[in-house]
Design a protein around this motif. Structure first.
Motif, PDB file in Angstrom:
ATOM      1  N   SER A 111     -13.674   4.650  -7.198  1.00 62.62           N
ATOM      2  CA  SER A 111     -14.149   5.727  -8.066  1.00 62.62           C
ATOM      3  C   SER A 111     -13.785   7.093  -7.491  1.00 62.62           C
ATOM      4  CB  SER A 111     -15.657   5.617  -8.286  1.00 62.62           C
ATOM      5  OG  SER A 111     -16.364   5.685  -7.061  1.00 62.62           O
ATOM      6  N   ALA A 112     -13.948   7.268  -6.182  1.00 62.76           N
ATOM      7  CA  ALA A 112     -13.583   8.536  -5.555  1.00 62.76           C
ATOM      8  C   ALA A 112     -12.076   8.750  -5.580  1.00 62.76           C
ATOM      9  CB  ALA A 112     -14.094   8.583  -4.121  1.00 62.76           C
ATOM     10  N   ASN A 113     -11.321   7.671  -5.404  1.00 63.19           N
ATOM     11  CA  ASN A 113      -9.863   7.763  -5.450  1.00 63.19           C
ATOM     12  C   ASN A 113      -9.397   8.185  -6.842  1.00 63.19           C
ATOM     13  OD1 ASN A 113      -7.056   6.343  -6.018  1.00 63.19           O
ATOM     14  ND2 ASN A 113      -7.193   6.587  -3.802  1.00 63.19           N
ATOM     15  N   PRO A 133      -4.559   3.007   3.140  1.00 65.74           N
ATOM     16  CA  PRO A 133      -5.805   2.254   3.354  1.00 65.74           C
ATOM     17  C   PRO A 133      -5.876   1.594   4.723  1.00 65.74           C
ATOM     18  CG  PRO A 133      -5.013   1.889   1.128  1.00 65.74           C
ATOM     19  CD  PRO A 133      -3.944   2.669   1.832  1.00 65.74           C
ATOM     20  N   SER A 134      -4.757   1.049   5.213  1.00 64.83           N
ATOM     21  CA  SER A 134      -4.773   0.405   6.529  1.00 64.83           C
ATOM     22  C   SER A 134      -5.044   1.425   7.631  1.00 64.83           C
ATOM     23  CB  SER A 134      -3.448  -0.312   6.794  1.00 64.83           C
ATOM     24  OG  SER A 134      -2.362   0.608   6.787  1.00 64.83           O
ATOM     25  N   THR A 135      -4.503   2.630   7.469  1.00 63.05           N
ATOM     26  CA  THR A 135      -4.733   3.695   8.435  1.00 63.05           C
ATOM     27  C   THR A 135      -6.209   4.088   8.467  1.00 63.05           C
ATOM     28  OG1 THR A 135      -2.497   4.585   8.190  1.00 63.05           O
ATOM     29  CG2 THR A 135      -4.186   6.087   9.012  1.00 63.05           C
ATOM     30  N   HIS A 191      -6.012  -1.382 -10.046  1.00 62.13           N
ATOM     31  CA  HIS A 191      -6.341  -2.323  -8.982  1.00 62.13           C
ATOM     32  C   HIS A 191      -5.476  -2.014  -7.768  1.00 62.13           C
ATOM     33  CE1 HIS A 191      -8.190  -5.925  -7.381  1.00 62.13           C
ATOM     34  NE2 HIS A 191      -7.006  -6.326  -6.965  1.00 62.13           N
ATOM     35  N   ILE A 192      -5.944  -1.108  -6.923  1.00 64.62           N
ATOM     36  CA  ILE A 192      -5.189  -0.686  -5.754  1.00 64.62           C
ATOM     37  C   ILE A 192      -5.766  -1.308  -4.493  1.00 64.62           C
ATOM     38  CG2 ILE A 192      -4.499   1.492  -6.813  1.00 64.62           C
ATOM     39  CD1 ILE A 192      -6.686   2.871  -5.178  1.00 64.62           C
ATOM     40  N   ILE A 193      -4.968  -1.307  -3.446  1.00 61.31           N
ATOM     41  CA  ILE A 193      -5.418  -1.810  -2.156  1.00 61.31           C
ATOM     42  C   ILE A 193      -6.383  -0.795  -1.551  1.00 61.31           C
ATOM     43  CG2 ILE A 193      -4.662  -2.425   0.176  1.00 61.31           C
ATOM     44  CD1 ILE A 193      -1.947  -3.196  -1.151  1.00 61.31           C
ATOM     45  N   GLU A 247       0.808  -1.215   0.000  1.00 64.59           N
ATOM     46  CA  GLU A 247       0.000   0.000   0.000  1.00 64.59           C
ATOM     47  C   GLU A 247       0.847   1.273   0.000  1.00 64.59           C
ATOM     48  OE1 GLU A 247      -2.478   0.362   3.444  1.00 64.59           O
ATOM     49  OE2 GLU A 247      -0.799   0.407   4.859  1.00 64.59           O
ATOM     50  N   LEU A 248       2.063   1.170   0.497  1.00 61.93           N
ATOM     51  CA  LEU A 248       2.938   2.344   0.546  1.00 61.93           C
ATOM     52  C   LEU A 248       3.328   2.818  -0.851  1.00 61.93           C
ATOM     53  CD1 LEU A 248       5.304   1.287   3.487  1.00 61.93           C
ATOM     54  CD2 LEU A 248       3.305   2.789   3.588  1.00 61.93           C
ATOM     55  N   HIS A 249       3.321   1.896  -1.818  1.00 62.17           N
ATOM     56  CA  HIS A 249       3.744   2.227  -3.171  1.00 62.17           C
ATOM     57  C   HIS A 249       2.634   2.846  -4.009  1.00 62.17           C
ATOM     58  CE1 HIS A 249       7.463   0.157  -2.293  1.00 62.17           C
ATOM     59  NE2 HIS A 249       6.805  -0.956  -2.022  1.00 62.17           N
ATOM     60  N   GLN A 250       1.424   2.899  -3.487  1.00 65.53           N
ATOM     61  CA  GLN A 250       0.314   3.453  -4.256  1.00 65.53           C
ATOM     62  C   GLN A 250      -0.108   4.830  -3.756  1.00 65.53           C
ATOM     63  OE1 GLN A 250      -2.661   0.375  -3.313  1.00 65.53           O
ATOM     64  NE2 GLN A 250      -3.814   1.882  -2.124  1.00 65.53           N
TER      65      GLN A 250
END
Length: 309
Positions: A103-105, A227-229, A179-181, A56-59
């Motif tokens: 979609s919002a992202n 996302p994890s945060t 396709h992101i986390i 997730e850090l790379h996105q």
């Protein structure tokens, strides 16, 4: 409804006939969201969680892009109206929660890297249609046509060919990294860390955390958090868990506690405390007490910067 130069005017026939609801999940007679208990697997793959915490850090968008948002003219009421329309269509078609987040992202990331025409509403609407369509094609098994997805009284109605060109522009802008986390990848894992809960209670927290995450899509500054945060902050907020609890690392030792606190405070700044549900006792490992509290009507807060703890 306004009609842009390159738009289509035929009447729109809906792809789905079911009645739209505002909530992510339907309610039963007790007002509790109905979710299949299969949402909570018995075993959660720890290695998978470890891997996506790294990935997730790379996105994440570049910091300098996020700081540009307050100066974007479209970040006012027109921006919010467009996002509200996207989420209404999402609820209407009963799309997956991931579709709303994606979609919002896409929408926010495109706005950060492109200057839209000032004083015109149709570029925002076209961008919204394209982002929602791309996200739906990625996540859904049944996707409305490019005309049918433009439902619920959009300000403009665009030809499919126009939307397709915008889709290509959006995907190219994202460098085809679609396709992101999402925060939903972590919800089951974090909720499983709450002890003394029945399956029904966990499902309730899952539904309301998901609703809250979808609501946060309206706030641009949420892009500053992984996302994890976002998932951790949502679970803490829904369960009314103390953000100052020293056992926050119970979620995972790689979770950045300061980032979770900042995201939690961002949610707090933008969510009026309008409603509280029946108390739901839940205990974090390490004796951090929590009680469920559901807040509704997440309001816009683009002018709010991520809180520093």
């Amino acid at each position: 409804m306004s009609v842009a130069a390159d738009v289509s005017t035929p009447s729109v026939s809906l792809y789905c006939n079911e009645t739209a609801g505002d909530a992510l999940c339907s309610n039963n007679a007790d007002g509790v969201s109905e979710i299949n208990s299969a949402y909570f697997p018995v075993d959660i793959d720890e290695s998978y969680i470890d891997n996506i915490l790294v990935s997730e850090l790379h996105q994440m968008p570049e910091t300098e892009l996020i700081t540009r948002f307050p100066g974007i003219p479209e970040s006012g009421s027109a921006h919010q109206e467009t996002l509200n329309w996207m989420l209404k269509v999402h609820a209407h078609y009963r799309f997956r929660p991931e579709t709303a987040y994606l979609s919002a992202n896409y929408f926010h990331c495109f706005m950060l890297s492109h200057a839209l025409q000032k004083g015109k509403g149709w570029p925002l609407q076209l961008l919204a249609v394209a982002c929602l369509s791309v996200a739906a094609k990625l996540e859904e098994t049944r996707v409305p046509s490019l005309l049918d997805i433009q439902t619920l009284e959009p300000r403009f109605l665009f030809k499919p060919s126009t939307v397709q060109r915008m889709e290509l522009l959006v995907m190219s802008s994202l460098k085809w990294r679609l396709h992101i986390i999402t925060p939903f990848s972590f919800l089951h894992y974090f909720i499983a860390k709450l002890s003394n809960l029945s399956s029904r209670s966990k499902n309730l927290i899952l539904a309301r955390s998901s609703d809250l995450i979808i609501s946060t899509c309206r706030v641009m500054n949420i892009l500053a958090y992984t996302p994890s945060t976002i998932a951790a902050a949502a679970v803490l907020w829904v369960t009314d868990q103390s953000i100052g609890c020293p056992k926050l690392e119970c979620f995972h030792d790689r979770i950045n506690k300061e980032m979770v606190k900042g995201c939690y405070n961002l949610i707090k700044q933008n969510t009026p405390q309008l409603s509280r549900g029946k108390a739901l006792d839940a205990t974090m490992p390490g004796k951090c007490l929590a009680k469920k509290c559901w807040r509704k009507d997440f309001k816009s807060g683009q002018d709010m910067s991520p809180s520093k703890c």
